[in-house]
Design a protein around this motif. Structure first.
Motif, mmCIF file in Angstrom:
data_model
loop_
_atom_site.group_PDB
_atom_site.id
_atom_site.type_symbol
_atom_site.label_atom_id
_atom_site.label_comp_id
_atom_site.label_asym_id
_atom_site.label_seq_id
_atom_site.Cartn_x
_atom_site.Cartn_y
_atom_site.Cartn_z
ATOM 1 N N ASP A 31 -7.829 24.525 -22.581
ATOM 2 C CA ASP A 31 -7.222 23.490 -23.438
ATOM 3 C C ASP A 31 -6.187 24.134 -24.357
ATOM 4 O O ASP A 31 -6.361 25.276 -24.811
ATOM 5 C CB ASP A 31 -8.295 22.828 -24.322
ATOM 6 C CG ASP A 31 -9.037 21.713 -23.581
ATOM 7 O OD1 ASP A 31 -8.620 21.365 -22.460
ATOM 8 O OD2 ASP A 31 -10.035 21.212 -24.133
ATOM 9 N N LYS A 32 -5.153 23.374 -24.660
ATOM 10 C CA LYS A 32 -4.088 23.891 -25.528
ATOM 11 C C LYS A 32 -4.382 23.549 -26.986
ATOM 12 O O LYS A 32 -4.696 22.400 -27.321
ATOM 13 C CB LYS A 32 -2.746 23.281 -25.127
ATOM 14 C CG LYS A 32 -2.245 23.740 -23.765
ATOM 15 C CD LYS A 32 -0.790 23.322 -23.595
ATOM 16 C CE LYS A 32 -0.091 24.057 -22.490
ATOM 17 N NZ LYS A 32 -0.400 23.603 -21.141
ATOM 18 N N ILE A 91 -1.214 26.193 -33.243
ATOM 19 C CA ILE A 91 -1.276 26.808 -34.583
ATOM 20 C C ILE A 91 0.165 27.019 -35.056
ATOM 21 O O ILE A 91 1.098 26.948 -34.250
ATOM 22 C CB ILE A 91 -2.079 28.137 -34.612
ATOM 23 C CG1 ILE A 91 -1.426 29.209 -33.744
ATOM 24 C CG2 ILE A 91 -3.522 27.919 -34.204
ATOM 25 C CD1 ILE A 91 -2.025 30.606 -33.955
ATOM 26 N N GLN A 92 0.326 27.275 -36.362
ATOM 27 C CA GLN A 92 1.674 27.372 -36.922
ATOM 28 C C GLN A 92 1.909 28.756 -37.521
ATOM 29 O O GLN A 92 1.709 28.965 -38.720
ATOM 30 C CB GLN A 92 1.873 26.278 -37.974
ATOM 31 C CG GLN A 92 1.607 24.884 -37.396
ATOM 32 C CD GLN A 92 2.153 23.772 -38.258
ATOM 33 O OE1 GLN A 92 3.149 23.154 -37.909
ATOM 34 N NE2 GLN A 92 1.523 23.529 -39.376
ATOM 35 N N PRO A 93 2.341 29.716 -36.693
ATOM 36 C CA PRO A 93 2.559 31.054 -37.216
ATOM 37 C C PRO A 93 3.808 31.137 -38.088
ATOM 38 O O PRO A 93 4.687 30.293 -37.931
ATOM 39 C CB PRO A 93 2.735 31.908 -35.953
ATOM 40 C CG PRO A 93 2.982 30.976 -34.834
ATOM 41 C CD PRO A 93 2.657 29.581 -35.281
ATOM 42 N N PRO A 94 3.903 32.127 -38.982
ATOM 43 C CA PRO A 94 2.901 33.157 -39.209
ATOM 44 C C PRO A 94 1.678 32.571 -39.916
ATOM 45 O O PRO A 94 1.842 31.837 -40.889
ATOM 46 C CB PRO A 94 3.625 34.165 -40.113
ATOM 47 C CG PRO A 94 4.705 33.387 -40.790
ATOM 48 C CD PRO A 94 5.105 32.306 -39.846
ATOM 49 N N VAL A 95 0.500 32.914 -39.407
ATOM 50 C CA VAL A 95 -0.719 32.311 -39.959
ATOM 51 C C VAL A 95 -1.872 33.311 -39.935
ATOM 52 O O VAL A 95 -1.849 34.289 -39.170
ATOM 53 C CB VAL A 95 -1.045 30.989 -39.203
ATOM 54 C CG1 VAL A 95 -1.577 31.227 -37.795
ATOM 55 C CG2 VAL A 95 -2.016 30.115 -39.993
ATOM 56 N N TYR A 96 -2.842 33.040 -40.769
ATOM 57 C CA TYR A 96 -4.069 33.831 -40.932
ATOM 58 C C TYR A 96 -4.609 34.280 -39.562
ATOM 59 O O TYR A 96 -4.840 33.457 -38.677
ATOM 60 C CB TYR A 96 -5.075 32.941 -41.645
ATOM 61 C CG TYR A 96 -6.412 33.533 -41.949
ATOM 62 C CD1 TYR A 96 -6.531 34.758 -42.592
ATOM 63 C CD2 TYR A 96 -7.581 32.843 -41.615
ATOM 64 C CE1 TYR A 96 -7.780 35.281 -42.888
ATOM 65 C CE2 TYR A 96 -8.829 33.354 -41.914
ATOM 66 C CZ TYR A 96 -8.917 34.578 -42.545
ATOM 67 O OH TYR A 96 -10.144 35.093 -42.829
ATOM 68 N N VAL A 141 -0.904 27.654 -28.565
ATOM 69 C CA VAL A 141 0.441 27.102 -28.497
ATOM 70 C C VAL A 141 1.040 27.218 -29.898
ATOM 71 O O VAL A 141 0.396 26.849 -30.880
ATOM 72 C CB VAL A 141 0.382 25.616 -28.068
ATOM 73 C CG1 VAL A 141 1.778 25.058 -27.953
ATOM 74 C CG2 VAL A 141 -0.361 25.444 -26.756
ATOM 75 N N TYR A 142 2.251 27.765 -29.980
ATOM 76 C CA TYR A 142 2.834 28.040 -31.293
ATOM 77 C C TYR A 142 3.842 26.997 -31.733
ATOM 78 O O TYR A 142 4.848 26.777 -31.061
ATOM 79 C CB TYR A 142 3.585 29.385 -31.266
ATOM 80 C CG TYR A 142 2.706 30.586 -31.026
ATOM 81 C CD1 TYR A 142 1.399 30.621 -31.480
ATOM 82 C CD2 TYR A 142 3.210 31.704 -30.358
ATOM 83 C CE1 TYR A 142 0.600 31.733 -31.273
ATOM 84 C CE2 TYR A 142 2.416 32.822 -30.143
ATOM 85 C CZ TYR A 142 1.118 32.832 -30.598
ATOM 86 O OH TYR A 142 0.337 33.933 -30.399
#
Ligand SMILES: Cc1ncc(COP(=O)(O)O)c(C=O)c1O
Length: 389
Positions: free
Chosen positions: A112-113, A116-121, A136-137
């Motif tokens: 599953d996709k 997340i929203q980099p740059p991130v923890y 998926v970014y």
């Protein structure tokens, strides 16, 4: 009562990750540790007193959480975030990172996709990759020293994603997402049936002039797709007690998650974490507001120092969290050399920006939750190092 955040406390030899693992992490045991996200301030006295009181009883047997545990959480959410929740909505989890992993396992399947929203923890990556789900970014966009969400890309990615892990507020770039930004995320995710796993561990560490919005509290439709992770650990400096809440208003989602936690036999938690959480939410506001004042002054101090002394270094002023995201790209130095110089020339232990994934090259994350004298010493060392670049 006025709390003393200037007090220097020796944390060495207390099995403390931030200090006692310096040799392992940095290859140098005496760097000023400004990395892992806990604070060098005393956990407040009312929490310590409650824990010590219970520790005075000679038996630490099996425990459970009663009304006294849930009611302060419910009242805190109402008074601090205008969020009305019931006891039934709150599922215990031994930490927010465990909660992220459990939620990924409970609500998604391999391949599953997950957005997340980099740059991130960094643990956001592990929560997806370690369970064979696909990352998926939706990389954040940096615009004039502020990070923004790429809604066009999000709209595309959401079409075949199952979940989005939102960092609200966002570590490491310090954004306190505003209502319209969160509304746009909600709109896209509701339309595409994407669950939103909202990590709100930094919700109570918002700097003056900003307001935390609980994603699940945006609208009844947002609540339907939301899984919220919250904890007293960052705010009250009790991460070692591994206690957090996963709050889910949608009864179907909550059933899936709480059954998962029960099957793992994780629901008991620990006696001292329960007591600390109750005490924090019952008595914590005066301490928290003094903490925010102190952190804000540390942020102001850092801003002024850098502007006056290190003009090539840019800092992203956090709207929330006690992390400062430092931009060294003007120095045109590679990440390994920068890291080496910070550790071995300046004696500073920061988190390299590359740990936070795409968008992290050329950055460092600095934890300013320390007495001002420590911060001043660190900034002077940083200044001297930057002069030599
Ligand atoms: C966004 C975020 N989530 C979770 C955590 C850690 O949560 P826990 O210690 O409850 O696992 C941190 C700690 O830095 C964090 O920044």
């Amino acid at each position: 009562m006025k709390y003393d955040f200037d007090k220097i406390i020796d944390r060495t030899n207390t099995a403390c990750v931030k200090y006692d693992l310096r040799q392992t992490i940095f290859g140098k045991s005496d760097v000023i540790p400004m990395w892992v996200a806990d604070m060098d301030f005393e956990t407040p006295d009312f929490i310590r007193d409650a824990v010590i009181r219970r520790a005075g009883h000679p038996i630490y047997g099996y425990t459970f959480r009663d009304e006294d545990y849930y009611q302060p959480i419910i009242e805190w959410m109402q008074s601090h975030h205008g969020w009305t929740i019931q006891k039934e909505d709150v599922v215990f989890c031994p930490g927010v990172v465990p909660a992220l992993n459990m939620a990924v396992l409970a609500f998604t399947k391999p391949s599953d996709k997950i957005i997340i929203q980099p740059p991130v923890y960094r643990p956001f990556y592990g929560a997806v990759r370690d369970h064979e789900r696909e990352l998926v970014y939706n990389q954040l966009i940096q615009k004039e020293n502020k990070y923004l969400i790429d809604f066009e890309l999000l709209e595309e990615l959401a079409k075949d994603a199952v979940m989005m892990i939102l960092c609200n507020p966002h570590n490491p770039v310090g954004r306190c997402w505003d209502q319209s930004e969160l509304d746009s995320i909600a709109k896209i995710c509701i339309k595409n049936h994407v669950l939103v796993l909202s990590d709100e561990i930094h919700a109570d560490l918002v700097m003056p002039g900003n307001k935390h919005e609980v994603f699940a509290n945006l609208s009844p439709e947002a609540a339907e797709i939301a899984i919220t992770a919250h904890a007293p650990s960052k705010t009250f400096n009790l991460a070692g007690l591994a206690t957090s809440s996963v709050i889910i208003l949608n009864p179907d989602l909550r059933k899936v998650f709480s059954e998962f936690i029960d099957k793992m036999h994780l629901s008991m938690g620990n006696l001292f974490g329960n007591i600390a959480s109750t005490s924090a939410y019952l008595h914590g506001e005066p301490w928290r507001s003094q903490l925010i004042d102190y952190l804000q002054t540390n942020i102001d101090f850092t801003t002024t120092f850098i502007n006056e002394n290190i003009p090539h270094l840019k800092m992203i002023r956090p709207e929330a969290t006690y992390m400062i995201w430092l931009d060294f790209r003007d120095y045109r130095i590679d990440d390994e050399t920068l890291k080496h110089k910070l550790i071995h020339e300046a004696g500073l232990g920061f988190n390299p920006g590359t740990e936070f994934g795409p968008g992290g090259k050329g950055f460092m994350r600095m934890n300013i939750a320390c007495p001002r004298s420590t911060l001043k010493e660190a900034l002077e060392r940083l200044h001297a190092m930057c002069e030599s670049l």
